[in-house]
Design a protein around this motif. Structure first.
Motif, PDB file in Angstrom:
ATOM      1  N   LYS A  90       6.667 -50.264 -41.597  1.00 33.53           N
ATOM      2  CA  LYS A  90       7.037 -50.403 -41.162  1.00 33.53           C
ATOM      3  C   LYS A  90       6.863 -52.560 -41.180  1.00 33.53           C
ATOM      4  CE  LYS A  90       3.518 -48.865 -36.881  1.00 33.53           C
ATOM      5  NZ  LYS A  90       5.136 -48.607 -36.797  1.00 33.53           N
ATOM      6  N   ARG A  91       8.596 -52.645 -41.118  1.00 33.52           N
ATOM      7  CA  ARG A  91       8.465 -54.466 -42.030  1.00 33.52           C
ATOM      8  C   ARG A  91       8.007 -54.993 -40.946  1.00 33.52           C
ATOM      9  NH1 ARG A  91      14.420 -52.063 -40.474  1.00 33.52           N
ATOM     10  NH2 ARG A  91      13.645 -51.777 -38.396  1.00 33.52           N
ATOM     11  N   PRO A  92       7.857 -57.033 -42.196  1.00 30.96           N
ATOM     12  CA  PRO A  92       6.901 -57.768 -41.272  1.00 30.96           C
ATOM     13  C   PRO A  92       8.557 -58.340 -40.623  1.00 30.96           C
ATOM     14  CG  PRO A  92       7.429 -58.127 -43.833  1.00 30.96           C
ATOM     15  CD  PRO A  92       8.255 -56.988 -43.540  1.00 30.96           C
ATOM     16  N   LEU A  93       8.023 -59.244 -39.344  1.00 31.58           N
ATOM     17  CA  LEU A  93       8.461 -60.094 -39.336  1.00 31.58           C
ATOM     18  C   LEU A  93       9.696 -61.248 -39.910  1.00 31.58           C
ATOM     19  CD1 LEU A  93       7.737 -59.716 -35.609  1.00 31.58           C
ATOM     20  CD2 LEU A  93       8.817 -58.238 -36.804  1.00 31.58           C
ATOM     21  N   PRO A  94       9.956 -61.838 -39.552  1.00 31.10           N
ATOM     22  CA  PRO A  94      11.208 -63.278 -40.560  1.00 31.10           C
ATOM     23  C   PRO A  94       9.827 -64.132 -39.891  1.00 31.10           C
ATOM     24  CG  PRO A  94      12.881 -63.004 -39.293  1.00 31.10           C
ATOM     25  CD  PRO A  94      11.383 -61.078 -39.161  1.00 31.10           C
ATOM     26  N   ALA A  95       9.770 -65.067 -41.134  1.00 34.29           N
ATOM     27  CA  ALA A  95       8.621 -65.954 -40.576  1.00 34.29           C
ATOM     28  C   ALA A  95       9.363 -67.189 -39.484  1.00 34.29           C
ATOM     29  CB  ALA A  95       8.253 -66.431 -41.744  1.00 34.29           C
ATOM     30  N   PHE A  96      10.185 -67.377 -40.163  1.00 39.44           N
ATOM     31  CA  PHE A  96      11.354 -68.852 -38.907  1.00 39.44           C
ATOM     32  C   PHE A  96      13.188 -67.626 -38.300  1.00 39.44           C
ATOM     33  CE2 PHE A  96       8.240 -70.812 -42.065  1.00 39.44           C
ATOM     34  CZ  PHE A  96       7.861 -71.694 -41.531  1.00 39.44           C
ATOM     35  N   PRO A  97      13.025 -66.943 -37.311  1.00 37.68           N
ATOM     36  CA  PRO A  97      14.447 -66.034 -37.426  1.00 37.68           C
ATOM     37  C   PRO A  97      15.207 -67.567 -37.121  1.00 37.68           C
ATOM     38  CG  PRO A  97      12.408 -65.797 -35.930  1.00 37.68           C
ATOM     39  CD  PRO A  97      12.404 -66.897 -36.772  1.00 37.68           C
ATOM     40  N   ARG A  98      16.523 -67.212 -37.194  1.00 38.24           N
ATOM     41  CA  ARG A  98      17.778 -68.376 -37.258  1.00 38.24           C
ATOM     42  C   ARG A  98      17.930 -67.785 -35.853  1.00 38.24           C
ATOM     43  NH1 ARG A  98      21.326 -67.910 -42.038  1.00 38.24           N
ATOM     44  NH2 ARG A  98      20.098 -65.573 -41.290  1.00 38.24           N
TER      45      ARG A  98
END
Length: 463
Positions: A90-98
């Motif tokens: 499972k991958r972490p979510l991007p901290a600041f998604p564009r």
């Protein structure tokens, strides 16, 4: 082993043998077990070997809602065995998604809730809705296609797939194996938000993160802009405080450096360099003295070895030359040190007449260069003196009587007093003799003593 299924359908009054051949058994999404209630369709045939009727099943499914549960458990077990639920993948979510992709129905309440929350919490993020069927027989294919479109979109950083609440039948598209494998194959992180918190689907288990509701998913994928601004302001305050403290320390260190004596009075640096030059000269003079002492010691040893052969005059001349060389070397060293000291004094006077901060670095280099030149001159002088001493020792070695023996000469001594025989008149028959050669010695006996002609003539005249 063959893949065919053999079982019996029965109730309180009757029983019917059944067979489900492998071509049909492989399509079943549940496992047949004792006690399960089934709805079976097929044709009646006769098994001739045993003479009994049997049902060849062509369609089988569990009776009632239990069928959906069994299908869910069977698919869950299968995918878990293949590793689709592993936490390590499972991958972490991007901290600041564009950009955020929403795979959901474009007309439902869930999409509006997510858009409102995303725009309120993090207005910097762009939201793209990929219209999707989330209910019905065509829903799994639509979800898979929308996931592929979201992955193909270069701007999308994270994907939310889901819908609002409903019955188990309404949510069943998210329990489809095709949807699970599409989520697993996604190149971008996927957040599953299906139904309410109590609803758990296969998509929830495969996704990188499960949100209890679509609204919660929107809150999980983006930070709160107000909180970020607060953190930025706090970091700015901390940076300003740290910068002021750094400037205060820098000013304090600069004041401390400027207060040091070398910067207030540069003459101290010149005096220290001059003192170091004197120390270097003294060390060089001591080293030269040690070399000369070792040379003199070796010369004394050579003199002791040659004492038996009396080369005193030559040794005295060599010693005088060595002492003269020593005096010349010492005089040259003193003169070189005087020149260096004179140049240093001239440089100090020039430094005193000019601004010290501009010239102190240049004078430091000049002092170091003079010290290196003085050391080089001393080293060259010592090497020359050592070479001359080696030549003198070679000449002394050439005059060594032992070396003369090597050219075919010998030394004759009379026994037993071992007096050196320089004339035939010193021996008479039968005096024993000891003859020293370059290699070994001989013992002989005098059989005849023949004096030189002059001696014979004198003896005849006296007679």
């Amino acid at each position: 082993r063959s893949g065919h299924l053999y079982f019996t359908l029965k109730d309180e009054e009757a029983a019917l043998e059944c067979v489900c051949f492998r071509s049909v058994a492989e399509t079943l999404n549940f496992e047949i077990a004792d006690g399960i209630q089934l709805v079976a369709a097929g044709r009646i045939t006769v098994y001739e070997k045993q003479g009994r009727y049997q049902l060849v099943a062509t369609r089988l499914h569990p009776d009632g809602l239990g069928a959906l549960y069994l299908a869910f458990e069977r698919l869950k077990e299968k995918l878990e065995g293949e590793g689709l639920f592993d936490v390590s993948r499972k991958r972490p979510l991007p901290a600041f998604p564009r950009c955020i992709g929403l795979v959901t129905s474009p007309t439902g309440a869930a999409v509006e809730d997510m858009k409102n929350i995303l725009s309120r919490r993090y207005p910097l993020a762009r939201v793209i809705v990929f219209p999707t069927l989330v209910q019905g027989e065509q829903a799994p294919e639509s979800i898979v296609a929308s996931l592929a479109a979201a992955n193909a979109h270069e701007d999308v950083d994270v994907i939310i797939v889901g819908r609002g609440g409903g019955s188990i039948e309404d949510l069943w598209a998210f329990n489809d194996e095709r949807v699970a494998r599409a989520i697993f194959a996604s190149r971008k992180p996927v957040v599953s938000a299906v139904g309410h918190e109590t609803d758990v689907t296969i998509a929830d288990l495969v996704a990188d993160l499960r949100a209890p509701t679509p609204s919660a998913a929107a809150e999980l994928v983006v930070p709160h802009a107000g909180e970020l601004l607060g953190r930025i302001e706090a970091l700015a305050r901390h940076a300003r405080t740290a910068l002021r403290e750094r400037l205060r320390r820098a000013r304090s260190e600069l004041a401390e450096v400027l207060a040091r004596p070398p910067l207030r009075t540069p003459q101290i640096i010149v005096e220290q360099r001059a003192q170091r030059l004197d120390d270097a000269g003294a060390a060089a003079e001591a080293a030269l003295r040690r070399v000369l002492e070792r040379a003199a010691h070796r010369l004394r040893l050579a003199a002791v070895r040659l004492e038996a052969h009396r080369p005193h005059r030559l040794l005295e001349r060599r010693r005088e030359r060595l002492e003269a060389l020593q005096r010349r070397a010492q005089l040259g060293l003193v003169r070189a040190l005087d020149r260096c000291r004179s140049r240093l004094e001239v440089g100090a006077a020039r430094l005193e007449a000019n601004h010290p901060r501009r010239l102190v670095a240049h004078r430091r280099q000049a002092v170091a260069s003079l010290a290196r030149r003085a050391q080089l001159a001393i080293a060259n002088g010592m090497a020359g003196h050592a070479a001359r001493l080696g030549i003198l020792l070679g000449r002394l070695q050439a005059l060594n009587p032992r070396a003369v023996l090597g050219r075919g000469y010998s030394i004759v001594m009379r026994l037993p007093d071992e007096a050196l025989v320089r004339s035939a008149r010193q021996v008479a028959p039968p005096d024993p003799l000891r003859i020293l050669l370059a290699e070994g010695e001989l013992r002989a006996e005098t059989t005849e003593s023949i004096p030189p002609p002059e001696a014979r003539d004198d003896e005849g005249g006296e007679g």
